[in-house]
Scaffold this active site. Structure first.
Site, PDB file in Angstrom:
ATOM      1  N   TRP A 156       8.881   4.303  -1.643  1.00 61.91           N
ATOM      2  CA  TRP A 156       8.575   2.903  -1.313  1.00 61.91           C
ATOM      3  C   TRP A 156       8.482   2.060  -2.579  1.00 61.91           C
ATOM      4  O   TRP A 156       8.939   0.927  -2.619  1.00 61.91           O
ATOM      5  CB  TRP A 156       7.310   2.790  -0.462  1.00 61.91           C
ATOM      6  CG  TRP A 156       7.507   3.482   0.848  1.00 61.91           C
ATOM      7  CD1 TRP A 156       6.876   4.621   1.282  1.00 61.91           C
ATOM      8  CD2 TRP A 156       8.436   3.130   1.886  1.00 61.91           C
ATOM      9  NE1 TRP A 156       7.362   4.976   2.520  1.00 61.91           N
ATOM     10  CE2 TRP A 156       8.305   4.094   2.914  1.00 61.91           C
ATOM     11  CE3 TRP A 156       9.373   2.115   2.046  1.00 61.91           C
ATOM     12  CZ2 TRP A 156       9.073   4.054   4.084  1.00 61.91           C
ATOM     13  CZ3 TRP A 156      10.135   2.074   3.212  1.00 61.91           C
ATOM     14  CH2 TRP A 156       9.986   3.026   4.208  1.00 61.91           C
ATOM     15  N   ASP A 190       1.351  -2.812  -2.581  1.00 56.41           N
ATOM     16  CA  ASP A 190       1.807  -2.470  -1.233  1.00 56.41           C
ATOM     17  C   ASP A 190       0.761  -1.507  -0.667  1.00 56.41           C
ATOM     18  O   ASP A 190       0.659  -0.365  -1.109  1.00 56.41           O
ATOM     19  CB  ASP A 190       3.186  -1.797  -1.328  1.00 56.41           C
ATOM     20  CG  ASP A 190       3.650  -1.237   0.011  1.00 56.41           C
ATOM     21  OD1 ASP A 190       2.967  -1.462   1.033  1.00 56.41           O
ATOM     22  OD2 ASP A 190       4.708  -0.575   0.026  1.00 56.41           O
ATOM     23  N   LYS A 247       0.295   0.993  10.647  1.00 57.07           N
ATOM     24  CA  LYS A 247      -0.445   2.235  10.406  1.00 57.07           C
ATOM     25  C   LYS A 247      -1.935   2.003  10.662  1.00 57.07           C
ATOM     26  O   LYS A 247      -2.500   2.528  11.606  1.00 57.07           O
ATOM     27  CB  LYS A 247      -0.181   2.751   9.002  1.00 57.07           C
ATOM     28  CG  LYS A 247       1.312   3.071   8.815  1.00 57.07           C
ATOM     29  CD  LYS A 247       1.691   3.123   7.374  1.00 57.07           C
ATOM     30  CE  LYS A 247       3.156   2.913   7.109  1.00 57.07           C
ATOM     31  NZ  LYS A 247       4.089   3.759   7.816  1.00 57.07           N
TER      32      LYS A 247
HETATM   33  N1  PMP Z   1       5.570   0.700   2.115  1.00 59.15           N
HETATM   34  C1  PMP Z   1       4.994   1.843   2.544  1.00 59.15           C
HETATM   35  C2  PMP Z   1       3.947   2.491   1.697  1.00 59.15           C
HETATM   36  C3  PMP Z   1       5.367   2.371   3.775  1.00 59.15           C
HETATM   37  O1  PMP Z   1       4.799   3.509   4.200  1.00 59.15           O
HETATM   38  C4  PMP Z   1       6.353   1.726   4.549  1.00 59.15           C
HETATM   39  C5  PMP Z   1       6.777   2.218   5.898  1.00 59.15           C
HETATM   40  N2  PMP Z   1       6.484   3.473   6.234  1.00 59.15           N
HETATM   41  C6  PMP Z   1       6.936   0.564   4.038  1.00 59.15           C
HETATM   42  C7  PMP Z   1       6.513   0.074   2.826  1.00 59.15           C
HETATM   43  C8  PMP Z   1       8.011  -0.178   4.791  1.00 59.15           C
HETATM   44  O2  PMP Z   1       7.384  -0.901   5.749  1.00 59.15           O
HETATM   45  P1  PMP Z   1       8.143  -1.778   6.846  1.00 59.15           P
HETATM   46  O3  PMP Z   1       8.841  -0.819   7.746  1.00 59.15           O
HETATM   47  O4  PMP Z   1       6.992  -2.480   7.493  1.00 59.15           O
HETATM   48  O5  PMP Z   1       9.071  -2.685   6.148  1.00 59.15           O
END
Ligand code: PMP
Length: 363
Positions: free
Chosen positions: A104, A174, A198
């Site tokens: 991520w 994030d 989450k």
């Molecule tokens: N950052 C983290 C730490 C994640 O776990 C996730 C999705 N699992 C995301 C970003 C991406 O999120 P989204 O699908 O809401 O764009």
């Protein structure tokens, strides 16, 4: 179990507190005596306004934020924030520091590189993302626009509890997979964001907390929808927000308040983590953790078994026994137990019983 529910260890979208689902169910056809479901309300109605503002107020209260912080509810997930952050705060001639602790973070880096200089202050790739940096590992840039980090790495199972000291440089985080799971000092943060799916509710709404001074330094001339200022000025009502998602987030925040707030969440999550990691450590010949002990996540516990076939068997038999979502992320394999705020300790107790039994039969 009530309503024939199972223990849900999905990584996200993930388990929601049962009390919240029951509230929604009980009020499905006629919410707050309006004769309508919330989905049917106007986002400009007095009733919706109350929910919208109460949800934002609860975010502030739970984090202990002062008036200098704004709360936003946007769409397009955390993934859009990977781009909006550098679009608003980076630019040619400016440098941002990125702490790379997993895929991520990598995705955030990729977007930032489109907008300005990116300095990788720590590259976890070199250690296969098994540990988080210590302060002395960080190569921070003096006068950087910001330092970006991922507070919890959903795929690899590492989590920051002590955030780096970045001096006067604001931290942007994030927090998608551990928001509101433990207490922390928000002062060094200029902005933090999280996709809701989450710890905060359904997918389709992203929570953003932004400090006022960040807006002063933000870039002008951006497209309206991608400028934080637009959404601060319009209180996240520039266009139609995800009204139902925000409502559900509000109910989940209320559940956190009713449970005793952030301190209670921290205690609940610590106890779950101690139970599961404790069991793994006693049986590390069979259930092997994949990350360094001092970087372990309380939210996502990644485990390897002696053989891949056994892992597949564990997931399948786990599902039959009433445990959903135990398969590791497709990029890393193995087993992953995602246990966000809504997961009660009883789920982990039952899982440990299953793990003992599985080991006795297959160890
Ligand atoms: N950052 C983290 C730490 C994640 O776990 C996730 C999705 N699992 C995301 C970003 C991406 O999120 P989204 O699908 O809401 O764009």
């Amino acid at each position: 179990m009530k309503y024939d529910r199972i223990w849900n260890f999905n990584p996200g979208p993930a388990a929601v507190p049962l009390e919240v689902l029951e509230h929604v169910h009980e009020n499905w056809f006629n919410y707050m005596e309006t004769g309508m479901n919330i989905i049917e309300w106007s986002h400009r109605s007095r009733e919706y306004d109350e929910i919208h503002n109460n949800t934002a107020a609860m975010v502030k209260k739970l984090f202990g934020l002062g008036d200098e912080y704004h709360v936003l509810f946007l769409q397009s997930g955390a993934s859009l924030q990977f781009a909006m952050v550098p679009m608003n705060f980076l630019g040619w001639g400016k440098t941002a520091d990125y702490i790379n602790t997993g895929s991520w973070s990598e995705k955030a880096v990729k977007e930032a590189m489109l907008f300005g200089n990116v300095n990788i202050a720590f590259d976890g790739k070199e250690v296969n993302y098994t540990s988080l940096p210590k302060q002395y590992d960080l190569k921070l840039t003096e006068g950087a626009a910001y330092v970006h980090l991922t507070s919890n790495n959903t795929i690899k199972g590492t989590q920051f509890f002590d955030f780096p000291d970045t001096g006067d440089v604001p931290i942007i985080a994030d927090m998608s997979s551990d928001i509101l799971s433990h207490r922390f000092d928000p002062k060094p943060f200029g902005l933090f964001y999280a996709g809701a799916q989450k710890n905060l509710g359904p997918s389709g709404v992203t929570l953003i907390v932004i400090r006022d001074d960040m807006l002063q330094g933000a870039n002008d001339g951006l497209t309206t929808m991608l400028s934080y200022s637009t959404h601060v000025e319009k209180n996240s009502l520039f266009n139609t927000p995800n009204t139902f998602g925000i409502f559900l987030m509000g109910r989940i925040l209320q559940w956190i308040v009713d449970m005793g707030g952030l301190e209670a969440m921290e205690d609940r999550n610590r106890r779950k983590a101690e139970l599961l990691y404790g069991f793994m450590d006693e049986n590390s010949g069979f259930y092997r953790g994949t990350v360094d002990k001092d970087s372990r996540s309380w939210m996502n516990v990644c485990i390897r078994l002696p053989e891949e076939e056994l892992e597949a068997k564990f997931v399948t038999e786990g599902k039959t026994a009433g445990f959903n979502g135990l398969k590791g992320h497709r990029s890393v394999g193995g087993i992953r137990v995602s246990m966000y705020n809504a997961t009660p300790i009883e789920a982990i107790k039952d899982l440990v019983v299953f793990m003992k039994d599985f080991m006795a039969k297959n160890g």
